[in-house]
Design a protein around this motif. Structure first.
Motif, PDB file in Angstrom:
ATOM      1  N   LEU A  80      -9.337   7.692 -11.266  1.00 13.86           N
ATOM      2  CA  LEU A  80      -9.972   6.371 -11.304  1.00 13.86           C
ATOM      3  C   LEU A  80     -11.483   6.480 -11.099  1.00 13.86           C
ATOM      4  CD1 LEU A  80      -7.363   4.306  -9.251  1.00 13.86           C
ATOM      5  CD2 LEU A  80      -7.864   4.058 -11.691  1.00 13.86           C
ATOM      6  N   ARG A 135      -4.836  10.659  -8.269  1.00 11.30           N
ATOM      7  CA  ARG A 135      -4.962   9.305  -8.828  1.00 11.30           C
ATOM      8  C   ARG A 135      -6.351   8.728  -8.522  1.00 11.30           C
ATOM      9  NH1 ARG A 135      -4.587   5.581 -12.526  1.00 11.30           N
ATOM     10  NH2 ARG A 135      -4.310   3.492 -11.709  1.00 11.30           N
ATOM     11  N   ARG A 190      -9.476   1.350  -3.126  1.00 13.35           N
ATOM     12  CA  ARG A 190      -9.674   1.050  -1.701  1.00 13.35           C
ATOM     13  C   ARG A 190      -8.377   1.233  -0.908  1.00 13.35           C
ATOM     14  NH1 ARG A 190     -12.954  -3.971  -3.257  1.00 13.35           N
ATOM     15  NH2 ARG A 190     -15.065  -3.150  -3.347  1.00 13.35           N
ATOM     16  N   GLU A 191      -7.275   0.717  -1.446  1.00 10.74           N
ATOM     17  CA  GLU A 191      -5.989   0.834  -0.748  1.00 10.74           C
ATOM     18  C   GLU A 191      -5.555   2.289  -0.623  1.00 10.74           C
ATOM     19  OE1 GLU A 191      -3.310  -1.698  -2.891  1.00 10.74           O
ATOM     20  OE2 GLU A 191      -4.108  -3.518  -1.963  1.00 10.74           O
ATOM     21  N   LEU A 192      -5.727   3.039  -1.705  1.00  8.43           N
ATOM     22  CA  LEU A 192      -5.351   4.454  -1.671  1.00  8.43           C
ATOM     23  C   LEU A 192      -6.241   5.221  -0.693  1.00  8.43           C
ATOM     24  CD1 LEU A 192      -4.687   5.128  -5.466  1.00  8.43           C
ATOM     25  CD2 LEU A 192      -2.991   4.835  -3.644  1.00  8.43           C
ATOM     26  N   VAL A 220      -9.573  -2.327  -6.290  1.00  7.12           N
ATOM     27  CA  VAL A 220      -8.700  -2.664  -5.158  1.00  7.12           C
ATOM     28  C   VAL A 220      -7.732  -1.516  -4.902  1.00  7.12           C
ATOM     29  CG1 VAL A 220      -6.841  -4.201  -4.400  1.00  7.12           C
ATOM     30  CG2 VAL A 220      -8.902  -5.164  -5.434  1.00  7.12           C
ATOM     31  N   GLU A 221      -7.183  -0.949  -5.978  1.00 13.23           N
ATOM     32  CA  GLU A 221      -6.263   0.181  -5.838  1.00 13.23           C
ATOM     33  C   GLU A 221      -6.949   1.378  -5.173  1.00 13.23           C
ATOM     34  OE1 GLU A 221      -3.347   3.110  -8.484  1.00 13.23           O
ATOM     35  OE2 GLU A 221      -4.629   1.678  -9.531  1.00 13.23           O
ATOM     36  N   MET A 240       0.840  -1.182   0.000  1.00 13.98           N
ATOM     37  CA  MET A 240       0.000   0.000   0.000  1.00 13.98           C
ATOM     38  C   MET A 240       0.884   1.244   0.000  1.00 13.98           C
ATOM     39  SD  MET A 240      -3.103   1.194   2.553  1.00 13.98           S
ATOM     40  CE  MET A 240      -2.301   0.717   4.040  1.00 13.98           C
ATOM     41  N   GLU A 241       0.531   2.172  -0.832  1.00 14.37           N
ATOM     42  CA  GLU A 241       1.276   3.428  -0.938  1.00 14.37           C
ATOM     43  C   GLU A 241       0.973   4.303   0.273  1.00 14.37           C
ATOM     44  OE1 GLU A 241       2.294   6.653  -4.421  1.00 14.37           O
ATOM     45  OE2 GLU A 241       0.825   5.099  -4.783  1.00 14.37           O
ATOM     46  N   ILE A 300      -1.797  11.322  -4.622  1.00  9.74           N
ATOM     47  CA  ILE A 300      -2.658  10.145  -4.466  1.00  9.74           C
ATOM     48  C   ILE A 300      -4.126  10.520  -4.669  1.00  9.74           C
ATOM     49  CG2 ILE A 300      -3.464   8.415  -2.802  1.00  9.74           C
ATOM     50  CD1 ILE A 300      -0.598   8.323  -1.714  1.00  9.74           C
ATOM     51  N   LYS A 315      -9.025  -4.718 -10.467  1.00  9.99           N
ATOM     52  CA  LYS A 315      -7.700  -4.317  -9.990  1.00  9.99           C
ATOM     53  C   LYS A 315      -7.709  -2.839  -9.581  1.00  9.99           C
ATOM     54  CE  LYS A 315      -2.865  -4.118 -11.436  1.00  9.99           C
ATOM     55  NZ  LYS A 315      -1.927  -4.237 -12.530  1.00  9.99           N
ATOM     56  N   GLU A 316      -8.356  -2.005 -10.398  1.00  7.54           N
ATOM     57  CA  GLU A 316      -8.429  -0.569 -10.091  1.00  7.54           C
ATOM     58  C   GLU A 316      -9.295  -0.325  -8.853  1.00  7.54           C
ATOM     59  OE1 GLU A 316      -7.856   1.533 -14.439  1.00  7.54           O
ATOM     60  OE2 GLU A 316      -9.809   0.637 -13.966  1.00  7.54           O
TER      61      GLU A 316
END
Length: 121
Positions: free
Chosen positions: A20, A16, A37-39, A34-35, A1-2, A13, A31-32
């Motif tokens: 999205l 980004r 959510r993590e961001l 999930v990204e 995770m960033e 971030i 995949k996006e």
């Protein structure tokens, strides 16, 4: 995770995530998603550390915070505490001291910690 390390990284971030999200829910890949959510978790962690809200320092302040959290108007709080609107107004404005029944109701109905009540009355 960033990890968000500062304001510049936060803005990067956020940009980004915005790009999205602009795709729309139908066009975002798994995949996006999930990204995103993590961001979002990373952004939230940074925000919670940067934007700290001090807890109320008075009983009236705590009651106001609970009113906000519970989405109640002053008349609704008065009803919940089984007192008149006028009495609640006097107590909130410091023109009348709260009695024991009022303090008990604040504890049980508004879920205000008893120790906080004891320290701030």
């Amino acid at each position: 995770m960033e990890k968000v390390t500062g304001e510049e990284k936060y803005k990067e971030i956020m940009k980004r995530v915005d790009s999205l999200m602009a795709k729309g829910s139908e066009r975002v890949s798994k995949k996006e998603l999930v990204e995103i959510r993590e961001l979002a978790v990373s952004l939230q962690d940074y925000e919670q550390k940067k934007y700290v809200i001090d807890p109320p320092s008075t009983l009236a302040g705590m009651i106001e915070m609970r009113m906000f959290e519970m989405r109640l108007k002053q008349k609704d709080v008065a009803k919940k505490l089984r007192i008149s609107d006028a009495k609640l107004s006097l107590i909130m404005n410091g023109k009348q001291k709260p009695d024991v029944d009022f303090l008990k109701a604040v504890h049980t109905e508004l879920k205000v910690d008893a120790e906080f009540i004891l320290r701030h009355t």
